[in-house]
Design a protein around this motif. Structure first.
Motif, mmCIF file in Angstrom:
data_model
loop_
_atom_site.group_PDB
_atom_site.id
_atom_site.type_symbol
_atom_site.label_atom_id
_atom_site.label_comp_id
_atom_site.label_asym_id
_atom_site.label_seq_id
_atom_site.Cartn_x
_atom_site.Cartn_y
_atom_site.Cartn_z
ATOM 1 N N ALA A 142 0.777 -1.170 -0.032
ATOM 2 C CA ALA A 142 0.097 -0.118 -0.083
ATOM 3 C C ALA A 142 0.728 1.131 -0.049
ATOM 4 N N PRO A 143 2.008 1.397 0.489
ATOM 5 C CA PRO A 143 2.691 2.461 0.692
ATOM 6 C C PRO A 143 3.383 2.968 -0.692
ATOM 7 N N LEU A 144 3.389 2.051 -1.542
ATOM 8 C CA LEU A 144 4.156 1.994 -2.823
ATOM 9 C C LEU A 144 3.620 2.780 -3.823
ATOM 10 N N PHE A 145 2.077 3.090 -3.872
ATOM 11 C CA PHE A 145 1.432 3.820 -4.872
ATOM 12 C C PHE A 145 0.442 4.762 -4.520
ATOM 13 N N LEU A 146 0.349 5.819 -5.281
ATOM 14 C CA LEU A 146 -1.013 6.437 -5.218
ATOM 15 C C LEU A 146 -2.129 5.635 -5.577
ATOM 16 N N LEU A 147 -3.272 6.179 -5.159
ATOM 17 C CA LEU A 147 -4.315 5.382 -5.180
ATOM 18 C C LEU A 147 -4.819 4.896 -6.506
ATOM 19 N N GLN A 148 -4.673 5.914 -7.554
ATOM 20 C CA GLN A 148 -5.122 5.405 -8.785
ATOM 21 C C GLN A 148 -4.061 4.383 -9.391
ATOM 22 N N ASN A 149 -2.774 4.676 -9.127
ATOM 23 C CA ASN A 149 -1.835 3.862 -9.503
ATOM 24 C C ASN A 149 -2.029 2.331 -8.754
ATOM 25 N N TYR A 150 -2.377 2.413 -7.537
ATOM 26 C CA TYR A 150 -2.656 1.079 -6.750
ATOM 27 C C TYR A 150 -3.979 0.363 -7.327
ATOM 28 N N ILE A 151 -4.950 0.829 -7.787
ATOM 29 C CA ILE A 151 -6.033 0.380 -8.506
ATOM 30 C C ILE A 151 -5.425 -0.314 -9.542
ATOM 31 N N LEU A 152 -4.734 0.495 -10.368
ATOM 32 C CA LEU A 152 -4.239 -0.008 -11.879
ATOM 33 C C LEU A 152 -3.362 -1.366 -11.515
ATOM 34 N N PHE A 153 -2.419 -1.147 -10.478
ATOM 35 C CA PHE A 153 -1.618 -2.436 -10.206
ATOM 36 C C PHE A 153 -2.352 -3.554 -9.640
ATOM 37 N N PHE A 154 -3.364 -3.307 -9.099
ATOM 38 C CA PHE A 154 -4.527 -4.446 -8.618
ATOM 39 C C PHE A 154 -4.980 -5.192 -9.749
ATOM 40 N N ILE A 155 -5.640 -4.220 -10.411
ATOM 41 C CA ILE A 155 -6.279 -5.094 -11.774
ATOM 42 C C ILE A 155 -5.258 -5.490 -12.611
ATOM 43 N N PHE A 156 -3.982 -5.137 -12.960
ATOM 44 C CA PHE A 156 -3.144 -5.347 -13.954
ATOM 45 C C PHE A 156 -2.245 -6.556 -13.343
ATOM 46 N N SER A 157 -2.266 -6.844 -11.891
ATOM 47 C CA SER A 157 -1.637 -7.962 -11.593
ATOM 48 C C SER A 157 -2.700 -9.184 -11.339
ATOM 49 N N MET A 158 -4.152 -8.705 -11.232
ATOM 50 C CA MET A 158 -4.785 -10.024 -11.415
ATOM 51 C C MET A 158 -4.818 -10.591 -12.911
ATOM 52 N N ILE A 159 -4.788 -9.745 -13.620
ATOM 53 C CA ILE A 159 -4.639 -10.190 -15.365
ATOM 54 C C ILE A 159 -3.480 -10.768 -15.538
ATOM 55 N N PHE A 160 -2.181 -10.249 -14.934
ATOM 56 C CA PHE A 160 -1.001 -10.978 -15.174
ATOM 57 C C PHE A 160 -0.948 -12.160 -14.537
ATOM 58 N N ALA A 161 -1.625 -12.423 -13.265
ATOM 59 C CA ALA A 161 -1.358 -13.779 -12.651
ATOM 60 C C ALA A 161 -2.451 -14.750 -13.473
ATOM 61 N N ILE A 162 -3.622 -14.193 -14.035
ATOM 62 C CA ILE A 162 -4.215 -15.247 -14.835
ATOM 63 C C ILE A 162 -3.595 -15.552 -16.033
ATOM 64 N N GLY A 163 -2.917 -14.548 -16.742
ATOM 65 C CA GLY A 163 -2.201 -14.938 -17.682
ATOM 66 C C GLY A 163 -0.979 -16.058 -17.772
ATOM 67 N N LEU A 164 -0.218 -15.605 -16.602
ATOM 68 C CA LEU A 164 0.612 -16.358 -16.356
ATOM 69 C C LEU A 164 0.351 -17.998 -15.929
#
Length: 160
Positions: free
Chosen positions: A97-119
């Motif tokens: 949580a300390p690593l991101f501003l809110l909008q980037n945290y949301i983007l990371f959260f979504i893309f990490s889910m997509i990244f995990a599914i893709g892998l």
């Protein structure tokens, strides 16, 4: 300061390898990630506290909606940690949580889910288990993003 960056990157790789191999992570790793993240972010404590609260608010709202949806679907309260979401995953997303501003945290959260599914789909023949190492794959993505942010100055995703 360099030691903290190296410690953070090492912890992310440790999360990836532990989650990949054992489908669980040591509880000390998210704690270390949080402490290293808190140390390397160069913001005033009041602002950093606000960033953490907003990011955790988003994550808890998302988790609550997930629990509500699954409970309504099955018509009984469903504990997401038994079947869908690991405690290590929760601790990992809280720790970063300390690593991101809110909008980037949301983007990371979504893309990490997509990244995990893709892998998971891409490595289907190698991975013998049905569970997705979400914290591990997310840690790998964050490792890549931190390296990118450290080497390139444009469009940083993290606060590093």
């Amino acid at each position: 300061m360099r030691v903290a960056y190296i410690g953070l990157l090492f912890c992310l790789l440790a999360v990836f390898f532990q989650d990949w191999k054992y489908r669980r992570i040591h509880v000390g790793l998210p704690l270390a990630i949080f402490l290293f993240s808190f140390y390397v972010i160069q913001h005033e404590n009041k602002i950093l506290f606000k960033i953490i609260v907003y990011n955790l608010g988003f994550f808890l709202l998302t988790l609550s909606i997930l629990i509500l949806y699954m409970s309504l679907k099955t018509k009984k309260f469903l504990n997401p940690f038994q079947n869908y979401f690991g405690l290590g995953d929760l601790l990992f997303y809280v720790a970063i949580a300390p690593l991101f501003l809110l909008q980037n945290y949301i983007l990371f959260f979504i893309f990490s889910m997509i990244f995990a599914i893709g892998l998971q789909l891409g490595l289907k023949k190698i991975i013998r288990e049905n569970t997705v190492p979400l914290a591990g794959f997310s840690a790998l993505l964050l490792f890549i993003l931190i390296i990118k942010d450290m080497m390139l100055d444009f469009q940083k995703i993290t606060l590093l």
